[in-house]
Design a protein around this motif. Sequence first.
Motif, short mmCIF file in Angstrom:
data_model
loop_
_atom_site.label_atom_id
_atom_site.label_comp_id
_atom_site.label_asym_id
_atom_site.label_seq_id
_atom_site.Cartn_x
_atom_site.Cartn_y
_atom_site.Cartn_z
N UNK A 11 0.96 -1.09 -0.02
CA UNK A 11 0.04 0.07 -0.08
C UNK A 11 0.89 1.13 0.07
N UNK A 12 0.46 2.23 -0.61
CA UNK A 12 1.32 3.41 -0.89
C UNK A 12 0.26 4.69 -1.37
N UNK A 13 1.12 5.73 -1.65
CA UNK A 13 0.52 6.98 -2.22
C UNK A 13 0.77 7.02 -3.68
N UNK A 14 -0.43 7.42 -4.51
CA UNK A 14 -0.16 7.85 -5.85
C UNK A 14 0.58 9.06 -6.05
N UNK A 15 1.38 9.00 -6.96
CA UNK A 15 2.15 10.33 -7.14
C UNK A 15 1.97 10.56 -8.45
N UNK A 16 1.37 9.74 -9.29
CA UNK A 16 1.49 10.17 -10.80
C UNK A 16 0.20 11.18 -11.01
N UNK A 17 0.32 12.22 -12.06
CA UNK A 17 -0.47 13.18 -12.08
C UNK A 17 -1.66 12.64 -13.26
N UNK A 18 -2.41 11.67 -13.05
CA UNK A 18 -3.38 11.24 -13.84
C UNK A 18 -4.86 11.51 -12.93
N UNK A 19 -5.95 11.16 -13.69
CA UNK A 19 -7.12 11.39 -12.90
C UNK A 19 -7.71 10.46 -11.94
N UNK A 20 -7.19 9.06 -12.32
CA UNK A 20 -7.55 7.94 -11.47
C UNK A 20 -6.12 7.02 -11.53
N UNK A 34 9.16 -0.52 -1.88
CA UNK A 34 10.24 0.10 -2.37
C UNK A 34 9.79 1.44 -2.24
N UNK A 35 10.82 2.53 -2.28
CA UNK A 35 10.28 3.66 -2.23
C UNK A 35 9.54 4.25 -3.33
N UNK A 36 9.62 4.05 -4.53
CA UNK A 36 8.86 4.37 -5.58
C UNK A 36 8.85 3.05 -6.45
N UNK A 37 7.72 3.04 -7.16
CA UNK A 37 7.34 1.88 -8.21
C UNK A 37 6.38 2.44 -9.29
N UNK A 38 6.92 2.18 -10.53
CA UNK A 38 6.40 2.60 -11.62
C UNK A 38 5.35 1.47 -12.24
#
Length: 164
Positions: A11-20, A34-38
């Motif tokens: 579980x984490x926080x979305x960082x991508x500038x998308x609508x959903x 991991x710290x970030x995942x694409x």
Amino acid sequence: MPGQALWGSVVGESRWPRRRPRPGDPVHHPYGWREFALAPGSVVRRIDPDALPTLAAHLSQGATARGALRRAAEVRPGGTVFVTGAARGVGRSGGRIARRLGARRGVGDTGSERKAVRLRAEPGYDDIVVRGAGPVARRLRRAAPDGIDVLLDAVGGERLAAAR
């Protein structure tokens, strides 16, 4: 392995500038700690932060059901599994996991006919015992006429006694 992300659901926080999901939304994905995942949008799922007491609770249900049915109870091919609290987190996974482990029949337990309708439509449950619609022991005998081989109990009380 050293230097690699710890495998598992996250579980984490979305960082991508998308609508959903929107930036800042709590999300779940299977790509490890991991710290970030694409991650592709098709596997990232927005989490309702109010659905469970903590965001970490979104990680435990499937693992709990799988561990209980595979390691503790040892579901055997052809068996019947009774899952109490089938509409809750562990129970929602329990029926599906039991089926994958070879159970022939899955019986769930819930507190309302509305939930029972949904559970009957999901894979893993052949029948549902609805609490309050008559004695649980009698309804369970009707749902599992050949008896129960494994009980995944998250409720106790009358359901536990009926499964004995």
